[in-house]
Write an enzyme that holds these catalytic residues in place. Structure first.
Site, PDB file in Angstrom:
ATOM      1  N   THR A 186      51.241  11.749  -8.108  1.00 14.64           N
ATOM      2  CA  THR A 186      51.924  11.428  -6.853  1.00 14.64           C
ATOM      3  C   THR A 186      52.340   9.969  -6.929  1.00 14.64           C
ATOM      4  O   THR A 186      51.794   9.206  -7.728  1.00 14.64           O
ATOM      5  CB  THR A 186      50.985  11.603  -5.643  1.00 14.64           C
ATOM      6  OG1 THR A 186      49.879  10.716  -5.839  1.00 14.64           O
ATOM      7  CG2 THR A 186      50.467  13.014  -5.537  1.00 14.64           C
ATOM      8  N   GLU A 331      51.765  18.016  -4.607  1.00 12.17           N
ATOM      9  CA  GLU A 331      50.517  18.788  -4.541  1.00 12.17           C
ATOM     10  C   GLU A 331      50.770  20.283  -4.317  1.00 12.17           C
ATOM     11  O   GLU A 331      49.849  21.087  -4.328  1.00 12.17           O
ATOM     12  CB  GLU A 331      49.637  18.257  -3.403  1.00 12.17           C
ATOM     13  CG  GLU A 331      49.011  16.882  -3.682  1.00 12.17           C
ATOM     14  CD  GLU A 331      49.880  15.721  -3.221  1.00 12.17           C
ATOM     15  OE1 GLU A 331      51.109  15.907  -3.141  1.00 12.17           O
ATOM     16  OE2 GLU A 331      49.325  14.641  -2.963  1.00 12.17           O
ATOM     17  N   LYS A 444      53.817   4.683  16.888  1.00  9.74           N
ATOM     18  CA  LYS A 444      52.904   4.929  18.002  1.00  9.74           C
ATOM     19  C   LYS A 444      53.225   3.943  19.115  1.00  9.74           C
ATOM     20  O   LYS A 444      52.963   2.759  19.007  1.00  9.74           O
ATOM     21  CB  LYS A 444      51.460   4.788  17.536  1.00  9.74           C
ATOM     22  CG  LYS A 444      51.155   5.763  16.418  1.00  9.74           C
ATOM     23  CD  LYS A 444      49.710   5.732  15.954  1.00  9.74           C
ATOM     24  CE  LYS A 444      49.527   6.689  14.799  1.00  9.74           C
ATOM     25  NZ  LYS A 444      50.014   6.171  13.492  1.00  9.74           N
ATOM     26  N   TRP A 449      53.879   9.376  20.459  1.00 10.06           N
ATOM     27  CA  TRP A 449      54.472   9.250  19.143  1.00 10.06           C
ATOM     28  C   TRP A 449      55.985   9.357  19.202  1.00 10.06           C
ATOM     29  O   TRP A 449      56.537  10.186  19.915  1.00 10.06           O
ATOM     30  CB  TRP A 449      53.951  10.352  18.221  1.00 10.06           C
ATOM     31  CG  TRP A 449      52.549  10.133  17.774  1.00 10.06           C
ATOM     32  CD1 TRP A 449      51.719   9.122  18.160  1.00 10.06           C
ATOM     33  CD2 TRP A 449      51.809  10.937  16.864  1.00 10.06           C
ATOM     34  NE1 TRP A 449      50.494   9.243  17.538  1.00 10.06           N
ATOM     35  CE2 TRP A 449      50.533  10.353  16.745  1.00 10.06           C
ATOM     36  CE3 TRP A 449      52.102  12.082  16.133  1.00 10.06           C
ATOM     37  CZ2 TRP A 449      49.545  10.883  15.923  1.00 10.06           C
ATOM     38  CZ3 TRP A 449      51.120  12.611  15.318  1.00 10.06           C
ATOM     39  CH2 TRP A 449      49.849  12.014  15.203  1.00 10.06           C
TER      40      TRP A 449
HETATM   41  P1  ADP Z   1      56.092  11.143  -2.922  1.00  6.10           P
HETATM   42  O1  ADP Z   1      57.195  11.094  -1.917  1.00  6.10           O
HETATM   43  O2  ADP Z   1      54.866  10.433  -2.466  1.00  6.10           O
HETATM   44  O3  ADP Z   1      56.544  10.871  -4.299  1.00  6.10           O
HETATM   45  P2  ADP Z   1      56.243  13.966  -2.862  1.00  6.10           P
HETATM   46  O4  ADP Z   1      57.547  13.983  -3.556  1.00  6.10           O
HETATM   47  O5  ADP Z   1      55.231  14.942  -3.208  1.00  6.10           O
HETATM   48  O6  ADP Z   1      55.566  12.615  -3.033  1.00  6.10           O
HETATM   49  O7  ADP Z   1      56.525  13.926  -1.310  1.00  6.10           O
HETATM   50  C1  ADP Z   1      56.011  14.834  -0.412  1.00  6.10           C
HETATM   51  C2  ADP Z   1      56.336  14.386   0.965  1.00  6.10           C
HETATM   52  O8  ADP Z   1      57.739  14.229   1.145  1.00  6.10           O
HETATM   53  C3  ADP Z   1      55.956  15.370   2.035  1.00  6.10           C
HETATM   54  O9  ADP Z   1      54.594  15.280   2.335  1.00  6.10           O
HETATM   55  C4  ADP Z   1      56.848  14.941   3.178  1.00  6.10           C
HETATM   56  O10 ADP Z   1      56.330  13.823   3.868  1.00  6.10           O
HETATM   57  C5  ADP Z   1      58.081  14.507   2.481  1.00  6.10           C
HETATM   58  N1  ADP Z   1      59.079  15.577   2.518  1.00  6.10           N
HETATM   59  C6  ADP Z   1      59.387  16.454   1.553  1.00  6.10           C
HETATM   60  N2  ADP Z   1      60.387  17.263   1.939  1.00  6.10           N
HETATM   61  C7  ADP Z   1      60.723  16.893   3.198  1.00  6.10           C
HETATM   62  C8  ADP Z   1      61.682  17.343   4.168  1.00  6.10           C
HETATM   63  N3  ADP Z   1      62.530  18.330   3.912  1.00  6.10           N
HETATM   64  N4  ADP Z   1      61.708  16.720   5.372  1.00  6.10           N
HETATM   65  C9  ADP Z   1      60.862  15.713   5.649  1.00  6.10           C
HETATM   66  N5  ADP Z   1      59.963  15.243   4.791  1.00  6.10           N
HETATM   67  C10 ADP Z   1      59.885  15.816   3.579  1.00  6.10           C
END
Ligand code: ADP
Length: 547
Positions: A186, A331, A444, A449
């Site tokens: 991640t 994940e 917040k 929120w």
């Molecule tokens: P990182 O962004 O930390 O590299 P990931 O690619 O696994 O890790 O990101 C996952 C996160 O991206 C999700 O938990 C969510 O917050 C955000 N995310 C993914 N797809 C969407 C979406 N369509 N709309 C809003 N948020 C999204």
């Protein structure tokens, strides 16, 4: 009594073997770092991946060993995916946009045996090689004629020579389907990155699910161009889904600008694509500035961060391209939900359908989800109540690589583990989930929120706005208040007051940002998402006019 069906493990190697046997001539086309277009078939890809697996095995790569990549989307990267996983090893894709120190940290944490890299990334490898003593070989993904002239990389190998060490006729081993096949870290916006370790079983099940009509809807009639990098959660599984259905694959290599992507879309008759919202800005700008149309491009999956409704509309109304808004995470391999209409929605007015398609969507079979309050109580599916989003399923992590961070799951009354996504969401009565925010980005204000995503989506709909980000700024009375940060479109003019007025009537009044700041660029993270941590850092000394 046991069923009497054949017990065949779900293995990644079977995906490519299937494509080679049943779609032997279907093409994989790649724009290479060298600049030219390379094309060959699934049969060629399979034969070369098998030789590479043999070569790795001869060099002592064992079951469970990690083979890392720092590479663009391309056929050699695909070969490594299948060679590493097929022989029982683990393909560990690394995001080259991370800081070299972080890359070295990840390589050492993973204990990679080999690391293969595109020539673009020679400087990164030169910078980290000395700090990664356990890497047995650094593989330049090219032929002998292109080998980099460097003395700073010990144990430098040539990809094509390595591959030639393998013999024809390598037989893929019958592995335990629960054994590991892929590793992604991640991005580690808080603390060190953590590894999600995929299994053959989870990867094949995810590929099946991704191909379903209400998911990616991939088929043998498609020509698929993953803009999303193979280092961003395995290009959302497309290198596995495409061979499963026999779709043509088109890899863009390093050329991700609007013009290059558009040319590939047209020349390779691409029907289907996938990527994060920011990459589509360049394509849409290029197409609109040059008055172009898409001849074959019909659908694209957009996810990774919230897809602004204005982008969904632009694709649909101006170019006839359906946007499939999707949500997932590293994940989760990554697919969790996608937004497609159901039978009962077909008679709804267009506006109401649009509202559904703007949501992050409905789960695909395999994934279950729920929203809970801070005490873990499940919340109603009414499209209004928002809470922490939890998921479970056969392609969701149960634990991070090497146990980092302890047990990440929360357990329900039946003792079943759920993975907390860190997202805040609503779920409506039809089961469509909508992300309110990441829990760390939600603003917040006065005990309530405010969704930064909603405010960004509205701002981006203004004709003068190219990019928008909203962050919470400390406020003596309200705790936090929203600040809108905007990049204007080239040549466009708009004032702070105009933007603030643009919100009128579209949201609750108290959600309106307290101020607007214009900037030249908004910082993006390694996967093309807005880097809110950096933005908060930039504005840490900024005081709101209302404070
Ligand atoms: P990182 O962004 O930390 O590299 P990931 O690619 O696994 O890790 O990101 C996952 C996160 O991206 C999700 O938990 C969510 O917050 C955000 N995310 C993914 N797809 C969407 C979406 N369509 N709309 C809003 N948020 C999204």
């Amino acid at each position: 009594m046991q069923g009497l069906m054949m017990d065949m493990p779900l293995l990644v190697s079977n995906l490519l073997r299937h494509a080679a046997r049943h779609f032997p001539d279907v093409e994989i086309v790649s724009r290479r770092v060298e600049g030219d277009l390379h094309r060959y078939s699934y049969r060629d890809c399979h034969d070369r991946a098998a030789r590479l697996a043999d070569a790795f095995t001869k060099r002592g790569v064992h079951v469970g060993d990690r083979i890392a990549t720092l590479a663009w989307n391309g056929y050699r990267h695909m070969e490594i995916y299948y060679a590493a996983a097929g022989l029982g090893g683990v393909v560990h894709t690394i995001n080259p946009r991370l800081h070299p120190e972080q890359i070295a940290w990840i390589v050492n944490h993973s204990n990679d045996a080999y690391l293969a890299f595109d020539l673009t990334f020679v400087p990164i490898v030169e910078a980290i090689a000395a700090h990664c003593p356990n890497v047995r070989g650094w593989i330049a993904m090219c032929g002998r004629d292109r080998m980099p002239a460097t003395t700073k990389i010990p144990n430098l190998l040539c990809y094509e020579e390595l591959l030639a060490e393998g013999a024809e006729g390598y037989v893929w081993p019958e592995l335990d389907e629960r054994s590991a096949c892929g590793l992604c870290y991640t991005s580690g916006t808080t603390g060190n990155p953590k590894g999600a370790l995929y299994s053959h079983r989870s990867t094949v099940l995810h590929a099946y699910a991704a191909a379903l009509p209400d998911a990616m809807g991939a088929s043998a009639r498609d020509s698929i161009l993953p803009v999303v990098p193979m280092f961003h959660v395995n290009a959302w599984g497309l290198p596995y889904t495409a061979p499963l259905v026999g779709a043509k694959l088109v890899f863009p290599g390093p050329a991700l600008d609007g013009k290059s992507i558009y040319e590939l879309f047209e020349s390779e008759k691409v029907t289907y694509s996938a990527g994060v919202p920011t990459v589509w800005l360049g394509l849409l700008q290029h197409v609109s500035a040059n008055n172009l149309r898409f001849s074959t491009f019909r659908r694209t999956v957009i996810g990774g961060s919230a897809c602004p409704p204005a982008m969904i509309r632009a694709f649909q109304e101006q170019y006839g391209v359906d946007v499939i808004h999707a949500w997932g995470m590293t994940e989760m391999s990554p697919l969790g939900t996608l937004s497609r209409l159901q039978n009962k929605h077909l008679d709804l007015p267009k506006e109401a359908q649009q509202k559904i398609l703007e949501k992050q969507g409905h789960v695909i079979f395999g994934v279950d989800m729920k929203i809970v309050d801070d005490d873990g109580r499940e919340l109603a599916w009414d499209g209004k109540a928002y809470g922490n989003l939890l998921v479970r399923g056969p392609w969701v992590v149960k634990e991070y690589f090497k146990g980092e961070g302890g047990d990440p799951l929360v357990y329900d009354a039946q003792g079943r583990g759920w993975f907390p996504t860190g997202d805040v969401a609503t779920i409506d009565a039809d089961g469509y989930m909508q992300i309110t925010d990441r829990s760390k980005d939600v603003i917040k204000s006065g005990g309530e929120w405010i969704s930064s995503i909603d405010l960004e989506n509205l701002a981006i709909a203004h004709p003068a706005v190219a990019q928008a980000a909203v962050i919470g700024i400390a406020h003596p009375k309200w705790d936090e208040r929203p600040l809108l940060v905007v990049v204007k479109k080239p040549g466009a003019e708009v004032t702070k007051d105009e933007l603030i007025r643009f919100y009128e009537g579209k949201i609750a009044k108290w959600w309106t940002p307290d101020d607007v700041q214009f900037v030249d660029a908004i910082p993006l993270g390694a996967t093309g998402k807005i880097l809110k941590t950096r933005l908060r850092e930039t504005f840490k000394d900024y005081r709101l006019p209302t404070a």
